[in-house]
Design a protein around this motif. Structure first.
Motif, mmCIF file in Angstrom:
data_model
loop_
_atom_site.group_PDB
_atom_site.id
_atom_site.type_symbol
_atom_site.label_atom_id
_atom_site.label_comp_id
_atom_site.label_asym_id
_atom_site.label_seq_id
_atom_site.Cartn_x
_atom_site.Cartn_y
_atom_site.Cartn_z
ATOM 1 N N SER A 262 16.489 9.908 -6.462
ATOM 2 C CA SER A 262 15.572 8.923 -5.858
ATOM 3 C C SER A 262 14.253 9.562 -5.446
ATOM 4 C CB SER A 262 16.229 8.222 -4.667
ATOM 5 O OG SER A 262 16.287 9.073 -3.550
ATOM 6 N N LEU A 263 14.281 10.843 -5.112
ATOM 7 C CA LEU A 263 13.026 11.513 -4.737
ATOM 8 C C LEU A 263 12.054 11.527 -5.909
ATOM 9 C CD1 LEU A 263 14.244 14.491 -2.489
ATOM 10 C CD2 LEU A 263 12.892 12.504 -1.786
ATOM 11 N N ARG A 264 12.603 11.436 -7.119
ATOM 12 C CA ARG A 264 11.725 11.391 -8.298
ATOM 13 C C ARG A 264 10.897 10.111 -8.355
ATOM 14 N NH1 ARG A 264 16.228 12.748 -11.944
ATOM 15 N NH2 ARG A 264 16.766 14.843 -11.227
ATOM 16 N N SER A 265 11.317 9.079 -7.575
ATOM 17 C CA SER A 265 10.532 7.829 -7.581
ATOM 18 C C SER A 265 9.273 7.932 -6.721
ATOM 19 C CB SER A 265 11.408 6.651 -7.115
ATOM 20 O OG SER A 265 11.708 6.759 -5.729
ATOM 21 N N VAL A 266 9.155 9.013 -5.947
ATOM 22 C CA VAL A 266 7.936 9.182 -5.137
ATOM 23 C C VAL A 266 6.767 9.461 -6.082
ATOM 24 C CG1 VAL A 266 6.844 10.535 -3.309
ATOM 25 C CG2 VAL A 266 9.314 10.103 -3.236
ATOM 26 N N PRO B 65 0.829 -1.200 0.000
ATOM 27 C CA PRO B 65 0.000 0.000 0.000
ATOM 28 C C PRO B 65 0.869 1.257 0.000
ATOM 29 C CG PRO B 65 -0.871 -1.583 1.582
ATOM 30 C CD PRO B 65 0.441 -2.134 1.094
ATOM 31 N N LEU B 66 0.295 2.341 -0.516
ATOM 32 C CA LEU B 66 0.949 3.648 -0.428
ATOM 33 C C LEU B 66 0.716 4.218 0.963
ATOM 34 C CD1 LEU B 66 -0.269 4.814 -3.909
ATOM 35 C CD2 LEU B 66 2.149 4.862 -3.209
ATOM 36 N N MET B 67 1.801 4.681 1.584
ATOM 37 C CA MET B 67 1.676 5.251 2.925
ATOM 38 C C MET B 67 2.165 6.691 2.894
ATOM 39 S SD MET B 67 3.029 1.981 5.172
ATOM 40 C CE MET B 67 4.454 1.675 4.126
ATOM 41 N N LYS B 68 1.441 7.564 3.577
ATOM 42 C CA LYS B 68 1.915 8.952 3.695
ATOM 43 C C LYS B 68 2.994 8.980 4.761
ATOM 44 C CE LYS B 68 1.124 13.643 3.172
ATOM 45 N NZ LYS B 68 0.046 14.623 3.419
ATOM 46 N N MET B 69 4.204 9.277 4.318
ATOM 47 C CA MET B 69 5.329 9.197 5.263
ATOM 48 C C MET B 69 6.482 10.054 4.755
ATOM 49 S SD MET B 69 6.710 5.342 4.366
ATOM 50 C CE MET B 69 7.095 4.850 2.675
ATOM 51 N N HIS B 70 7.422 10.309 5.635
ATOM 52 C CA HIS B 70 8.664 10.916 5.187
ATOM 53 C C HIS B 70 9.443 9.841 4.437
ATOM 54 C CE1 HIS B 70 7.365 13.899 8.045
ATOM 55 N NE2 HIS B 70 8.156 14.750 7.402
ATOM 56 N N THR B 71 9.850 10.194 3.219
ATOM 57 C CA THR B 71 10.493 9.193 2.362
ATOM 58 C C THR B 71 11.609 9.833 1.548
ATOM 59 O OG1 THR B 71 10.143 7.618 0.550
ATOM 60 C CG2 THR B 71 8.720 9.568 0.585
ATOM 61 N N LEU B 72 12.618 9.046 1.310
ATOM 62 C CA LEU B 72 13.715 9.456 0.429
ATOM 63 C C LEU B 72 13.456 8.951 -0.985
ATOM 64 C CD1 LEU B 72 16.513 8.472 2.967
ATOM 65 C CD2 LEU B 72 15.791 10.806 2.411
ATOM 66 N N GLY B 73 12.272 8.371 -1.173
ATOM 67 C CA GLY B 73 11.947 7.729 -2.452
ATOM 68 C C GLY B 73 12.209 6.245 -2.344
ATOM 69 N N HIS B 74 11.241 5.434 -2.820
ATOM 70 C CA HIS B 74 11.404 3.987 -2.621
ATOM 71 C C HIS B 74 12.538 3.416 -3.464
ATOM 72 C CE1 HIS B 74 8.429 4.349 -5.919
ATOM 73 N NE2 HIS B 74 9.014 3.261 -6.390
ATOM 74 N N ASP B 75 13.144 4.234 -4.323
ATOM 75 C CA ASP B 75 14.333 3.823 -5.081
ATOM 76 C C ASP B 75 15.628 4.071 -4.317
ATOM 77 O OD1 ASP B 75 13.003 2.947 -7.262
ATOM 78 O OD2 ASP B 75 13.655 4.548 -8.619
ATOM 79 N N PHE B 76 15.550 4.780 -3.202
ATOM 80 C CA PHE B 76 16.772 5.199 -2.504
ATOM 81 C C PHE B 76 17.527 3.995 -1.942
ATOM 82 C CE2 PHE B 76 19.139 6.739 1.223
ATOM 83 C CZ PHE B 76 19.862 7.764 0.639
ATOM 84 N N ILE B 77 18.807 3.928 -2.255
ATOM 85 C CA ILE B 77 19.662 2.871 -1.686
ATOM 86 C C ILE B 77 20.691 3.552 -0.785
ATOM 87 C CG2 ILE B 77 21.254 0.974 -2.156
ATOM 88 C CD1 ILE B 77 18.569 0.383 -3.327
ATOM 89 N N PRO B 78 20.560 3.370 0.557
ATOM 90 C CA PRO B 78 21.490 4.052 1.461
ATOM 91 C C PRO B 78 22.899 3.463 1.344
ATOM 92 C CG PRO B 78 19.602 3.107 2.639
ATOM 93 C CD PRO B 78 19.602 2.538 1.264
ATOM 94 N N ALA B 79 23.879 4.247 1.716
ATOM 95 C CA ALA B 79 25.253 3.752 1.791
ATOM 96 C C ALA B 79 25.293 2.572 2.767
ATOM 97 C CB ALA B 79 26.177 4.868 2.256
ATOM 98 N N PRO B 80 26.259 1.668 2.568
ATOM 99 C CA PRO B 80 26.323 0.461 3.419
ATOM 100 C C PRO B 80 26.875 0.749 4.808
ATOM 101 C CG PRO B 80 28.145 0.461 1.860
ATOM 102 C CD PRO B 80 27.308 1.667 1.530
#
Lengths: 457, 457
Positions: free
Chosen positions: A448-452, A321-336
């Motif tokens: 990645s924010l463009r993936s929102v 489901p789509l959730m209203k939340m603070h997001t970096l974009g579901h494409d965001f891959i954080p540094a390891p």
């Protein structure tokens, strides 16, 4: 060493353990926006969630009731390790030379070594009651997989865990602990699911991600009527179960005769932070206390401090489901970074709502500062923290040093959500001078924010 | 799951923590035979031990005083994790279907994850008071090195640990934990000592042994006036410090309103066993209780059940004082079982004396039975035990099953001296069906028993 008798621990008896979870939604001036169906973009109903969760948990997910009774069978298991201790960090305070009083609520005493069993036990319990025979889940750092496998062992449920490939390869002890509790562990992406087989065709997916592991666990649960899925953070019912942390801490701070001026917790999906802070937020909303409530997140995954507040998917593939939340974009891959538990692109919708309403603050901390704090903590307090709560420790130390400079009365309460016995490679990197702080890539975030997705709701 | 409210934990407050250690020697009908100088074969005097230990510990080693005050500075550190919890194993009892009541005293809550900090802290404390600036020691399984490094961090002492080569190679996380507490770790045999360099010439010594590591740590300590040596078991003062376990357990059994019929602890060097059992033995000698007191040792290192009671050396090289103890011969090399902490050829002289006087029993347990017990324990009680105390758990389960068959009232108290977070490879071997029980080699034992020297004393 001075001769002052110092009380280190504030312990509750089993009889003093809270018997209800606290639902913050009941006290909020405005309700949080509902999750939306990924296809219809209409609010999801119970029937949409029924293939994945038992009805009791779905009811908790949407409940507006203020207190929800903890079932007797869950209380009885909680008593194996709960109430958990609250400590005064006298030794750390002295090492810092600060007049600040620092308290920490320690969840590392649990069977999994973290707060995650607070929700794995009720989730397994309700599933058992409703006839589930098998639970599936994902695990990244491994804490959640450990917690769910323990709960399933108690209630005689089968448990299958898809562990992020990179974590499966680098943390064999976490897998072994999950297997010791009797669960099956699969390296994700696996050949056992359609989504795993498909994603494994692209070499960049072979090391796995939480998003992929979630998709695999969900696929397996959806195919079998007696199999359901369990999630370790983000959702309302998970945050609800964790509020026992804060309810106990309220009683323990009263035992200590002290009132926090600062509440500091780390945030990944948000369940530990919510667990500690929501009962205190209730008291703050009622005007009884007035602590600053601060989320500590990694500079490398700055969901609250750099993300947008918008509807987004919970997984990389866009199946949830789509959730209203603070997001970096579901494409965001954080540094390891070493805090595997904080590497999530989104934030619990309930915390996002509270943050958007201005009821709390957030700060991002670089990991070398976290491990400097953690090493000092280990050498003074004797507990080697998991990488995740070191973010909160680092902020606690910042505030304690401010208090030394300003003399302002400062009483810090922080959530030490787990031990780091399976994370010592991170300490090795820090002590060996091989840990670096990421130079955060703004361009990558903007990408990645463009993936929102654009949602009119 | 039934709905009975069951109390799992018996917790003491910090105020209830005992403030004295108990010296069993004061209550024994006959005193234990003294240690002898390896050269003169005369009883060793304080001056013989002064290069290695501070005078306060030497006095404790030979003391006949019944109770010895715990210094305030030690009590204050103990309070970081003490009093430790006593648990009733309700879930295990139910899984066994036994009417026996099973209690366990859990020392895994300490900074090192075992009982070893009960003695590392006072040892570091007394050294600090007497001007020591550096402590050296050996470590096998790694528990003791962890405990001493933590204590040295608190009192600002340097700490150097010689870790048995095989353990250094196979247990990197134990080394990392020691380093996190700030100590230096050397793989033994090392090039830093004459004895290490000499022994490294023989390829069979390259994987190291406790005997070699002891020799290295002792050599370094003897060369420098400000450097002393610390031992984690065997000696009287070490057993003395551990009696806080049993003193607390006596209070906690009274809280539970129960009296043990069986006391069961594992024995390697003997400090954990003595710590739990000596205060109960005092009560038994006074006629107030009458539990069976049972040592659980590995079939592969059956010091009490198969050894001789004779004067022998504490190390392989024959450099230490001769101690009258149960010994398999200082040449004995146990099979590589997973309980590294129980692989010692001798037994604490004080326990050997008590055993020789008929005040306790001993039984040897094969390791697969231990891990079967441990896995059941983890899945019911939520704690993954270290391999060492699984020997006691296995015997506890034997007794609980007897109670099921006979209906005889059985109340078992066992010492769970540490967690197994760094020993999961052993669980992996067990769960994967790769763990085997040694076919004990009588001929090899007869050979090593020939290394026991002939002493007229």
């Amino acid at each position: 060493m001075d001769n002052t008798v110092r009380r280190h621990k504030y312990l509750l008896t089993e009889d003093q353990m809270p018997t209800t979870w606290y639902n913050l939604v009941a006290n909020l001036p405005t309700p949080p926006p509902p999750p939306l169906h990924p296809g219809t973009r209409q609010p999801v109903g119970p029937q949409d969630l029924a293939p994945l969760f038992p009805m009791a948990l779905i009811e908790q997910e949407v409940s507006t009731q203020r207190y929800i009774d903890i079932p007797g069978g869950v209380l009885d298991v909680y008593r194996l390790w709960r109430p958990s201790p609250l400590y005064r960090a006298h030794n750390l305070e002295r090492a810092l030379g600060t007049p600040a009083r620092i308290y920490y609520k320690y969840e590392g005493v649990s069977p999994a070594g973290s707060h995650k069993t607070n929700t794995s036990v009720p989730q397994a319990w309700y599933n058992k009651l409703e006839g589930t025979t098998r639970l599936t889940t994902e695990t990244g750092a491994g804490q959640w997989g450990t917690a769910l496998s323990f709960a399933c062992a108690l209630y005689d449920l089968e448990c299958e865990v898809w562990q992020v490939g990179a974590s499966y390869d680098s943390k064999p002890y976490r897998r072994l602990m999950i297997e010791t509790f009797g669960a099956k562990v699969h390296r994700s992406p696996s050949a056992l699911t359609a989504v795993g087989r498909k994603l494994a065709e692209d070499p960049k997916n072979l090391s796995g991600s939480l998003g992929i592991a979630i998709s695999e666990a969900v696929e397996v649960a959806a195919q079998d009527e007696k199999t359901r899925y369990a999630l370790g953070s983000v959702l309302n019912h998970v945050l609800l179960h964790q509020t026992i942390i804060g309810e106990e801490a309220l009683l323990q701070m009263a035992m200590a005769g002290d009132t926090p001026t600062h509440l500091i917790g780390c945030t990944g999906g948000g369940s530990n932070f919510a667990g500690l802070s929501f009962p205190f937020l209730r008291e703050k909303l009622a005007g009884r206390i007035s602590p600053r409530i601060i989320a500590a997140e990694p500079v490398s995954c700055p969901t609250l401090t750099r993300g947008v507040y918008a509807y987004d998917y919970g997984d990389t593939a866009g199946m949830t489901p789509l959730m209203k939340m603070h997001t970096l974009g579901h494409d965001f891959i954080p540094a390891p970074i070493h805090s595997g538990g904080l590497r999530y692109h989104g934030m619990a919708p309930l915390i996002s709502h509270v943050y958007a309403e201005g009821m709390m603050e957030a700060l991002a901390v670089p990991q070398t500062e976290c491990f400097a704090a953690a090493t000092l903590f280990a050498r003074t307090e004797g507990i080697v923290p998991a990488p995740e709560p070191t973010h909160a420790l680092a902020l606690a130390i910042r505030e304690a040093m401010k208090a030394r400079d300003t003399g302002e009365e400062t009483v810090i309460l922080t959530a030490l959500c787990g031990h780091g016995h399976f994370d010592l490679a991170a300490y090795d990197a820090y002590l060996g001078g091989r840990m670096v702080d990421e130079n955060f890539d703004d361009a990558r975030l903007n990408e990645s924010l463009r993936s929102v997705p654009t949602v009119d709701a």
